[in-house]
Design an enzyme around this catalytic site. Sequence first.
Site, PDB file in Angstrom:
ATOM      1  N   LEU A  20       8.459  -2.199  -8.875  1.00 58.39           N
ATOM      2  CA  LEU A  20       8.321  -3.653  -8.759  1.00 58.39           C
ATOM      3  C   LEU A  20       8.272  -4.308 -10.136  1.00 58.39           C
ATOM      4  O   LEU A  20       8.886  -5.362 -10.372  1.00 58.39           O
ATOM      5  CB  LEU A  20       7.053  -4.002  -7.957  1.00 58.39           C
ATOM      6  CG  LEU A  20       7.130  -3.781  -6.445  1.00 58.39           C
ATOM      7  CD1 LEU A  20       5.748  -3.807  -5.823  1.00 58.39           C
ATOM      8  CD2 LEU A  20       8.020  -4.845  -5.786  1.00 58.39           C
ATOM      9  N   GLU A  80       0.849  -1.192   0.000  1.00 57.66           N
ATOM     10  CA  GLU A  80       0.000   0.000   0.000  1.00 57.66           C
ATOM     11  C   GLU A  80       0.883   1.239   0.000  1.00 57.66           C
ATOM     12  O   GLU A  80       2.081   1.176   0.330  1.00 57.66           O
ATOM     13  CB  GLU A  80      -0.941   0.000   1.213  1.00 57.66           C
ATOM     14  CG  GLU A  80      -0.243   0.080   2.546  1.00 57.66           C
ATOM     15  CD  GLU A  80      -1.204  -0.043   3.724  1.00 57.66           C
ATOM     16  OE1 GLU A  80      -2.317  -0.569   3.543  1.00 57.66           O
ATOM     17  OE2 GLU A  80      -0.823   0.391   4.820  1.00 57.66           O
ATOM     18  N   HIS A 124      -4.585   2.746   7.566  1.00 56.19           N
ATOM     19  CA  HIS A 124      -3.438   2.404   8.410  1.00 56.19           C
ATOM     20  C   HIS A 124      -2.576   3.622   8.723  1.00 56.19           C
ATOM     21  O   HIS A 124      -2.525   4.570   7.945  1.00 56.19           O
ATOM     22  CB  HIS A 124      -2.569   1.349   7.713  1.00 56.19           C
ATOM     23  CG  HIS A 124      -3.259   0.037   7.541  1.00 56.19           C
ATOM     24  ND1 HIS A 124      -2.984  -0.826   6.506  1.00 56.19           N
ATOM     25  CD2 HIS A 124      -4.223  -0.556   8.275  1.00 56.19           C
ATOM     26  CE1 HIS A 124      -3.735  -1.893   6.607  1.00 56.19           C
ATOM     27  NE2 HIS A 124      -4.496  -1.765   7.681  1.00 56.19           N
ATOM     28  N   THR A 184      -2.289  -4.012 -14.145  1.00 52.07           N
ATOM     29  CA  THR A 184      -2.553  -2.601 -14.412  1.00 52.07           C
ATOM     30  C   THR A 184      -3.482  -1.992 -13.372  1.00 52.07           C
ATOM     31  O   THR A 184      -3.578  -0.760 -13.262  1.00 52.07           O
ATOM     32  CB  THR A 184      -3.184  -2.447 -15.805  1.00 52.07           C
ATOM     33  OG1 THR A 184      -4.367  -3.264 -15.887  1.00 52.07           O
ATOM     34  CG2 THR A 184      -2.193  -2.891 -16.892  1.00 52.07           C
ATOM     35  N   SER A 185      -4.179  -2.827 -12.610  1.00 49.22           N
ATOM     36  CA  SER A 185      -5.112  -2.344 -11.580  1.00 49.22           C
ATOM     37  C   SER A 185      -5.378  -3.464 -10.593  1.00 49.22           C
ATOM     38  O   SER A 185      -5.036  -4.637 -10.849  1.00 49.22           O
ATOM     39  CB  SER A 185      -6.434  -1.886 -12.217  1.00 49.22           C
ATOM     40  OG  SER A 185      -7.109  -2.995 -12.785  1.00 49.22           O
ATOM     41  N   GLY A 239      11.058  -7.023 -12.083  1.00 52.19           N
ATOM     42  CA  GLY A 239      10.745  -8.381 -12.516  1.00 52.19           C
ATOM     43  C   GLY A 239       9.501  -8.988 -11.909  1.00 52.19           C
ATOM     44  O   GLY A 239       9.150 -10.134 -12.232  1.00 52.19           O
ATOM     45  N   ALA A 240       8.838  -8.283 -11.037  1.00 50.32           N
ATOM     46  CA  ALA A 240       7.587  -8.797 -10.472  1.00 50.32           C
ATOM     47  C   ALA A 240       6.477  -8.692 -11.505  1.00 50.32           C
ATOM     48  O   ALA A 240       6.519  -7.844 -12.404  1.00 50.32           O
ATOM     49  CB  ALA A 240       7.213  -8.023  -9.216  1.00 50.32           C
ATOM     50  N   VAL A 276       3.167  -7.326 -12.228  1.00 54.42           N
ATOM     51  CA  VAL A 276       2.348  -6.249 -11.664  1.00 54.42           C
ATOM     52  C   VAL A 276       1.201  -5.953 -12.626  1.00 54.42           C
ATOM     53  O   VAL A 276       1.449  -5.571 -13.777  1.00 54.42           O
ATOM     54  CB  VAL A 276       3.191  -4.979 -11.427  1.00 54.42           C
ATOM     55  CG1 VAL A 276       2.315  -3.869 -10.831  1.00 54.42           C
ATOM     56  CG2 VAL A 276       4.372  -5.282 -10.502  1.00 54.42           C
TER      57      VAL A 276
END
Length: 608
Positions: free
Chosen positions: A292, A231, A273, A301-302, A296-297, A299
């Site tokens: 990220l 987050e 938080h 688009t949403s 190479g993660a 990820v």
Amino acid sequence: MATGQLFSRTTQALFYNYKQLPIQRMLDFDFLCGRETPSVAGIINPGAEGFQKLFFGQEEIAIPVHSTIEAACAAHPTADVFINFASFRSAAASSMSALKQPTIRVVAIIAEGVPESDTKQLIAYARSNNKVVIGPATVGGIQAGAFKIGDTAGTIDNIVQCKLYRPGSVGFVSKSGGMSNEMYNTIARVTDGIYEGIAIGGDVFPGSTLSGHILRFNNIPQIKMMVVLGELGGRDEYSLVEALKQGKVNKPVVAWVSGTCARLFKSEVQFGHAGAKSGGEMESAQAKNQALKEAGAVVPTSYEAFEDAIKETFEKLVEEGKITPVKEVKPPQIPEDLNSAIKSGKVRAPTHIISTISDDRGEEPCYAGVPMSSIVEQGFGVGDVISLLWFKRSLPRYCTKFIEICIMLCADHGPCVSGAHNTIVTARAGKDLVSSLVSGLLTIGPRFGGAIDDAARYFKDAYDRGLTPYEFVESMKKKGIRVPGIGHRIKRGDNRDKRVELLQLFARTNFPSVKYMEYAVQVETYTLSKANNLVLNVDGAIGSLFLDLLAGSGMFTKQEIDEIIEIGYLNGLFVLARSIGLIGHTFDQKRLKQPLYRHPWEDVLYTK
């Protein structure tokens, strides 16, 4: 930070600050997973000791309760997880105490609002001593089919839907506990499920990090892919970025950082938080997601595309032969709690106690259906309360007034009667109020106090059968029974008991009928012809007049009157009244600081 698996099917925990629901949920999860031993070894409840009853499947078990962390750790040396449900005010101190115990390896801190300086001290101590802190502000974590912390993953229904009763192939880590529940469900829909899931907590300085758990997952052979939900706010995700760039992670990572909507607001936004607050462009969700992805993660688009990204990654690993999907098993059925089953109408359970005089389940207690507030607002007295609780109806004012007069007249009869004597001796022996009171009350019986009941029974029977005073007294004499309510040690025909006269005056003035009392007076006239001390005493007066109260009020049937006399209501009136005096004698002896009582030798006849 630990480098491998945190929990197993034999992991046991100590639970700090007793909370019934999360502990029971842990035990239900144990049963669901087929564990042989409960995951909660002991409960720490400061100031309390003993056992707490809970359910392990259908079996009721007793979990030991300890008053200190040290005592619990000593009693359960194999329990290496400390689940802390203390408030934010005491969470840090109790967590540090747990970390200092050699047997404790993992500490989970549930509370929010733990001071950041305290959290930093906990983190530093844990790292230097090779221990793990999960939280603060965490719901905990779970290893599917093995162990879960507190309320992790929510209800049993949700756990079953998320297939958490058996291990899958996915390692999951998040900051948010609430979103963890959502993600467990999402992951279960598109993969073979979670192997381990951790919510690190939403505070600015969590005890463990996203990257720390991902590196740990990377070392667990059963975990084939990882899912991360970050987050906005903070820079924890960048340590994961570095780990990916350095090749420390060799398993696929699907990641999403939530909070991309923050840019839609004109001013800085604080999300739920404490740590979910962007402190610059680098801490924005967009920047973290981009970093990220470049490292190479996988990820999306949403957030909406997160599920598809997890699904595609999993299916690719299956095609490559790196994942053999776990075969589905049917978990056992968790027995439903009786209370919930009753509420849902599934079962009929017999009650164990019946009460018709009072009810405290509503907004305020009720006596015989009358709310407590009404009793006070209408100016009811003790007699009214007795009429409600003893007779289950509101009696006329003259009746309740008569009850109050009886209580006042019978409250005490000096220190020499057996009840008062017992109470005084007990109080002087140093015993407490209740012991002293009960000591006196135990003497009440046929020779002391109980004569009121017997007087009412015999007078009623004789009057109802139409016996003359002569026939009644002589028939009692033939049976060898003294007439209850007749006779006094001090009073005589020419020196009547003032209490009797007061009761008779009140009744003749207020009662619609005094037929039983007049019958008792006629009996007295006959007995006085035999001996001057055979006068109607206060027991006889109350007994006969209570018959007139019941019969003359028109509020009781003949059957009810017979039942009241048979049960012994009048003896209850004497017990209630005399308790006032006995309590007074107890206080009197305590106030006077009287020593232990010893009966004088000269008052005892010693014989051979």
